[in-house]
Design a protein around this motif. Structure first.
Motif, short mmCIF file in Angstrom:
data_model
loop_
_atom_site.label_atom_id
_atom_site.label_comp_id
_atom_site.label_asym_id
_atom_site.label_seq_id
_atom_site.Cartn_x
_atom_site.Cartn_y
_atom_site.Cartn_z
N ASP A 1 -1.12 7.18 -0.09
CA ASP A 1 -2.44 7.71 -0.42
C ASP A 1 -3.52 6.64 -0.49
OD1 ASP A 1 -1.79 6.41 -2.75
OD2 ASP A 1 -2.00 8.15 -4.06
N GLY A 2 -3.17 5.41 -0.12
CA GLY A 2 -4.12 4.32 -0.16
C GLY A 2 -4.14 3.54 -1.45
N GLU B 1 0.83 -1.20 0.00
CA GLU B 1 0.00 0.00 0.00
C GLU B 1 0.86 1.25 0.00
OE1 GLU B 1 -3.78 1.91 2.48
OE2 GLU B 1 -3.19 -0.20 2.75
#
Length: 299
Positions: free
Chosen positions: A51-52, A48
């Motif tokens: 920022d996701g 990940e």
């Protein structure tokens, strides 16, 4: 269909021959569904980002694909400019055979399979319709030349012969091996004249292939192609609406800061707009496709 291709181009300043392709960023509506596909079917490991978003590659430090989730993204428009396919280059023919076995294990259908003389390729689509090529290069010394020109073709690939490579191993390859890279990126563009001026005259890629109607193939350092550019579905079309499923941007990786600065100088001279993007510089081609110029990490 067999054709000859130009091994170089005159009248322009060539991009550094060590230039290669980097990560391809995709906007997807269902991040978990796409992660599962790229992990299980393509064999990439994920981690990940801040920022996701998800980065996927053969290891935790070499992203080949970045997935940006947007549940409200508009569906992929196959008539707009954007991604035709992203091409994942395997280190060996055995690795390509193992990739085919992984597709069979996942029961994921092929869209096609071709022998291009310089390479052997499998074609498929991800859950959102983004095109993917998985391929291996034949050694450059095996690339056939006629009158100083490189021969390429689109011929049926003998899948049984490819699968015979599996006799060399007893194991199933769950993950793509180290050395797997993005070999090239194939884009849909609205027209070819300005596209060639941008990629060849400004960026400095050599035109390698003109023999496919409605398409152009360019490269650095004598490779068969780092970028495919076609109008087969997208002639005269505008870019997709912002935030649509499909290509977000892709990376062109220069070997060092000096090579990047030379290229940025030509871009400034051409009057093109750029903006910072992470540790690179983002700009758009004449069809609106976003590309990021960056250097090898630490160079």
């Amino acid at each position: 269909m067999t054709m000859t291709t130009e091994l170089g181009a005159s009248g322009h300043v060539a991009i550094d021959p060590a230039t290669r392709m980097g990560a391809v960023r995709l906007t997807v509506p269902d991040l978990e569904r796409s992660r599962e596909f790229y992990e299980r079917v393509i064999g990439l490991r994920f981690y990940e980002l801040e920022d996701g978003s998800l980065a996927l590659g053969p290891n935790a430090g070499t992203p080949l694909v970045e997935l940006h989730g947007d549940s409200g993204a508009k569906p992929l428009d196959r008539r707009a400019s954007g991604l035709f396919h992203v091409a994942v280059l395997m280190p060996s023919r055995l690795d390509l055979a193992l990739a085919l076995a992984r597709l069979a294990q996942a029961r994921w259908p092929l869209d096609g399979a071709s022998d291009h003389l310089v390479s052997e390729a499998l074609y498929l689509s991800d859950p959102d319709g983004n095109g993917i090529e998985i391929y291996r290069d034949r050694p450059r010394e095996e690339w056939r030349r006629t009158d100083g020109q490189l021969e390429m073709a689109t011929l049926p690939l003998d899948l049984d012969d490819l699968l015979a490579e599996l006799r060399k191993t007893d194991g199933f390859q769950e993950c793509a091996p180290e050395g797997t890279t993005i070999g090239h990126v194939h884009l849909q563009v609205s027209e070819l004249e300005r596209t060639e001026a941008f990629y060849s005259q400004v960026l400095g890629f050599d035109v390698m292939v003109r023999g496919y109607p409605g398409a152009l193939f360019v490269s650095a350092g004598g490779y068969h192609h780092h970028l495919g550019l076609n109008t087969w579905n997208s002639a005269g079309s505008p870019p997709p609406p912002p935030g649509s499923v499909g290509l977000h941007s892709y990376d062109i990786v220069l070997p060092n800061a000096a090579a990047l600065e030379v290229l940025l100088g030509r871009i400034r001279d051409a009057g093109l707009d750029t903006e910072p993007f992470g540790d690179g510089v983002l700009l758009h081609d004449p069809s609106g496709n976003a590309l990021v110029l960056r250097t090898v990490s630490g160079a």
